[in-house]
Design a protein around this motif. Sequence first.
Motif, PDB file in Angstrom:
ATOM      1  N   ARG A  67       0.820  -1.213   0.000  1.00 57.28           N
ATOM      2  CA  ARG A  67       0.000   0.000   0.000  1.00 57.28           C
ATOM      3  C   ARG A  67       0.857   1.269   0.000  1.00 57.28           C
ATOM      4  O   ARG A  67       0.418   2.310  -0.472  1.00 57.28           O
ATOM      5  N   ARG A  68       2.063   1.178   0.543  1.00 59.06           N
ATOM      6  CA  ARG A  68       2.979   2.330   0.576  1.00 59.06           C
ATOM      7  C   ARG A  68       4.392   1.805   0.455  1.00 59.06           C
ATOM      8  O   ARG A  68       4.782   0.901   1.175  1.00 59.06           O
ATOM      9  N   GLU A  76       4.452  -0.241   3.712  1.00 55.34           N
ATOM     10  CA  GLU A  76       3.189  -0.575   4.364  1.00 55.34           C
ATOM     11  C   GLU A  76       2.474  -1.618   3.524  1.00 55.34           C
ATOM     12  O   GLU A  76       2.382  -1.491   2.304  1.00 55.34           O
ATOM     13  N   LEU A  77       1.984  -2.626   4.219  1.00 59.20           N
ATOM     14  CA  LEU A  77       1.360  -3.769   3.575  1.00 59.20           C
ATOM     15  C   LEU A  77      -0.058  -3.958   4.102  1.00 59.20           C
ATOM     16  O   LEU A  77      -0.361  -3.590   5.237  1.00 59.20           O
ATOM     17  N   ARG A  88      -3.231  -4.050   8.563  1.00 57.43           N
ATOM     18  CA  ARG A  88      -2.254  -3.082   8.074  1.00 57.43           C
ATOM     19  C   ARG A  88      -0.954  -3.359   8.809  1.00 57.43           C
ATOM     20  O   ARG A  88      -0.921  -3.434  10.034  1.00 57.43           O
ATOM     21  N   ILE A  89       0.125  -3.534   8.057  1.00 59.59           N
ATOM     22  CA  ILE A  89       1.444  -3.764   8.629  1.00 59.59           C
ATOM     23  C   ILE A  89       2.359  -2.671   8.091  1.00 59.59           C
ATOM     24  O   ILE A  89       2.668  -2.639   6.898  1.00 59.59           O
ATOM     25  N   ALA A  90       2.759  -1.765   8.968  1.00 63.66           N
ATOM     26  CA  ALA A  90       3.654  -0.669   8.586  1.00 63.66           C
ATOM     27  C   ALA A  90       5.045  -1.005   9.106  1.00 63.66           C
ATOM     28  O   ALA A  90       5.217  -1.316  10.281  1.00 63.66           O
ATOM     29  N   ILE A  91       6.022  -0.970   8.210  1.00 64.97           N
ATOM     30  CA  ILE A  91       7.409  -1.237   8.575  1.00 64.97           C
ATOM     31  C   ILE A  91       8.204   0.035   8.307  1.00 64.97           C
ATOM     32  O   ILE A  91       8.276   0.501   7.173  1.00 64.97           O
ATOM     33  N   VAL A 105       7.777  -2.023  13.609  1.00 63.29           N
ATOM     34  CA  VAL A 105       6.618  -2.640  12.968  1.00 63.29           C
ATOM     35  C   VAL A 105       5.379  -2.244  13.754  1.00 63.29           C
ATOM     36  O   VAL A 105       5.332  -2.374  14.977  1.00 63.29           O
ATOM     37  N   ASP A 106       4.381  -1.768  13.036  1.00 64.45           N
ATOM     38  CA  ASP A 106       3.099  -1.369  13.613  1.00 64.45           C
ATOM     39  C   ASP A 106       2.032  -2.139  12.844  1.00 64.45           C
ATOM     40  O   ASP A 106       1.852  -1.924  11.646  1.00 64.45           O
ATOM     41  N   GLU A 107       1.347  -3.045  13.516  1.00 68.52           N
ATOM     42  CA  GLU A 107       0.355  -3.892  12.857  1.00 68.52           C
ATOM     43  C   GLU A 107      -0.981  -3.777  13.576  1.00 68.52           C
ATOM     44  O   GLU A 107      -1.045  -3.864  14.801  1.00 68.52           O
TER      45      GLU A 107
END
Length: 155
Positions: A67-68, A76-77, A88-91, A105-107
Amino acid sequence: MAVRHHIIKRSPEAVWTVLGNPRLYSEWVVGTSATRPLDDRWPQVDAALEYSISLGPWSYEGHTVVRRYEPPGWLELEAHSGRLGTARIAIEVRPWGRDDTLVIVDEHPLRGLGGALHAAPLDVLIQIRHRNMLPRLATTVERVSPRQDPADASA
């Protein structure tokens, strides 16, 4: 909140080498037994990979979409998990000192059942998953990008 961090003893570029290789995801993403890119665009926005999860005799297929994608800082996945919905998994990848990288990591559940039922107990399970996943990412990065011995570099 399900946010966790880990210092990897390699450069941000080495971390991105692993994040940019969809075939390596099964080595560090907890629960996956195999990953396959759906096209050759990974990790560009809207690129996707399929994954398999195997638990004893059961197996499940899902997919993850980018996604990003903003190297060197963000990936971002959105992981699609069928009836459970999406997450949403933001790395975030940050240089840390001269030679290391801080990975955050923010999930969070995003859509579907997981998003509707999102509460603190689910965050605890995600934290446990990340407690295993981030050291696995570090191990994969360190294997793929070994540190150069300074004596070798000057030769």
